[in-house]
Design a protein around this motif. Structure first.
Motif, short mmCIF file in Angstrom:
data_model
loop_
_atom_site.label_atom_id
_atom_site.label_comp_id
_atom_site.label_asym_id
_atom_site.label_seq_id
_atom_site.Cartn_x
_atom_site.Cartn_y
_atom_site.Cartn_z
N SER A 137 0.81 -1.22 0.00
CA SER A 137 0.00 0.00 0.00
C SER A 137 0.85 1.27 0.00
O SER A 137 0.38 2.34 -0.42
CB SER A 137 -0.93 0.01 1.21
N LEU A 173 -6.78 3.77 -12.04
CA LEU A 173 -5.96 3.46 -10.87
C LEU A 173 -6.01 4.60 -9.85
O LEU A 173 -6.11 4.36 -8.64
CB LEU A 173 -4.52 3.20 -11.30
N ALA A 199 -8.44 6.64 -9.36
CA ALA A 199 -9.76 6.68 -8.74
C ALA A 199 -9.85 5.74 -7.55
O ALA A 199 -10.66 5.95 -6.64
CB ALA A 199 -10.83 6.33 -9.77
N GLN A 200 -9.00 4.70 -7.53
CA GLN A 200 -8.99 3.77 -6.39
C GLN A 200 -7.86 4.07 -5.42
O GLN A 200 -7.55 3.27 -4.55
CB GLN A 200 -8.89 2.34 -6.88
N GLY A 201 -7.22 5.21 -5.59
CA GLY A 201 -6.20 5.65 -4.65
C GLY A 201 -4.82 5.09 -4.88
O GLY A 201 -3.94 5.23 -4.02
N HIS A 202 -4.58 4.46 -6.04
CA HIS A 202 -3.25 3.93 -6.34
C HIS A 202 -2.30 5.05 -6.76
O HIS A 202 -2.66 5.93 -7.55
CB HIS A 202 -3.32 2.91 -7.48
N ASP A 222 -7.73 -8.15 -9.57
CA ASP A 222 -7.69 -7.38 -8.33
C ASP A 222 -7.44 -5.90 -8.58
O ASP A 222 -7.22 -5.14 -7.63
CB ASP A 222 -6.61 -7.93 -7.39
N PRO A 253 -8.77 -2.18 -10.59
CA PRO A 253 -10.08 -1.57 -10.85
C PRO A 253 -10.63 -1.86 -12.24
O PRO A 253 -9.88 -1.94 -13.22
CB PRO A 253 -9.82 -0.07 -10.65
#
Length: 298
Positions: free
Chosen positions: A177, A200, A202-205, A247, A249
């Motif tokens: 993370s 990516l 948008a999912q906080g990556h 796994d 988005p």
């Protein structure tokens, strides 16, 4: 040393260079891959020099091959110009463009359809990135082209819709993370690259573009080397040596658009559109993510 060179063999050599590989060149030349390989072997035998050498899992031109390729371009330019001056060309040439993603699938079908509809015309193919093909159609260098439209707001008419999927090497391990995720992408400008970065983010990556290429083969090579993941159209088969990552988005789907140059005869546009849409209508699995794939993290 040979006393003459077969023009069709020289055209094959140029097709390999322009398409970036044997299989795509065979599709563009509308011949089998064994026949294409035979063209290369006959050239090598006649010229008594090796034109290709293996580079990992791919083939590349040798220095001697590069010299022969340059001569082949010159020979064919002179030959084709002479044919034009002598008015020996009957009918017109329809120039069809396609992205690497769809070349092997659509082009053979398109060739058959255009040959049947326009027997007095010949067909020539251009393989390239969507941005390049759109520009070529705009300036009239290409008559029609099948391009990807990740923005879903681009020009043209929709032929099919392909799901987007994340691919990685089999031994690739997702970062922790606190580490950035490595992305392998096409060089800018590229709609797929922007779609991947947006999905990516948008999912906080946190994302780091670890490798980029101008060709599909280059992107796949980077992914196979474990340099990161890539977002690509799911076009009916799992790329060799890769797995699909479930796994990451959902990035949605992308339209395959048919674009045509201004002034192109309407019957040519209609024939191309019918051939393209019928191809996907007959093969609905190409527009679906296969349930039999090796999906990691799903």
């Amino acid at each position: 040393m040979t006393n003459s060179l077969d023009l069709e063999h020289l055209r094959t050599l140029i097709a390999i260079a322009e398409c970036g590989g044997f299989s795509k060149a065979a599709a563009v030349r509308h011949i089998s891959q064994p026949a294409l390989s035979q063209h290369v072997r006959l050239l090598e035998k006649g010229l008594k020099r090796k034109l290709f050498e293996r580079d990992g899992r791919t083939m590349r031109f040798t220095p001697e091959g590069e010299k022969v390729l340059a001569e082949a371009r010159t020979i064919l330019e002179v030959h084709d110009a002479a044919i034009r001056r002598l008015n020996a060309v009957q009918g017109s040439t329809i120039v069809v463009g396609s992205t690497e993603h769809s070349a092997e699938q659509i082009l053979p079908e398109m060739l058959r359809s255009l040959d049947e509809a326009f027997p007095d015309s010949s067909t020539r193919f251009e393989i390239g990135r969507s941005t390049q093909l759109i520009e070529a159609v705009g300036r009239g260098a290409v008559d029609l082209a099948f391009v990807l439209d990740p923005s879903e707001q681009g020009p043209g008419r929709t032929v099919g819709r392909l799901n987007l999927a994340w691919y990685a090497a089999q031994n690739w391990v997702a970062p922790g993370s606190d580490e950035p995720l490595s992305l392998v992408a096409f060089e800018e400008p590229c709609g797929l690259r922007e779609r991947a970065l947006s999905a990516l983010a948008a999912q906080g990556h946190r994302v780091e573009v670890s490798a980029q290429s101008t060709t599909l083969e280059g992107v796949l090579a980077g992914v196979r080397a474990g340099l990161g993941v890539a977002l690509l159209p799911s076009a009916g088969g799992l790329p060799r040596g890769l797995v699909e990552r479930g796994d990451l988005p959902d990035a949605g789907a992308v339209n395959l658009q048919l674009i045509t140059r201004r002034g192109l005869r309407p019957e040519i546009t209609d024939t191309a559109l019918r051939a393209g849409t019928q191809f996907y209508r007959d093969r609905p699995h190409l527009q679906l993510v296969s349930e039999q794939r090796d999906v990691v993290g799903a």
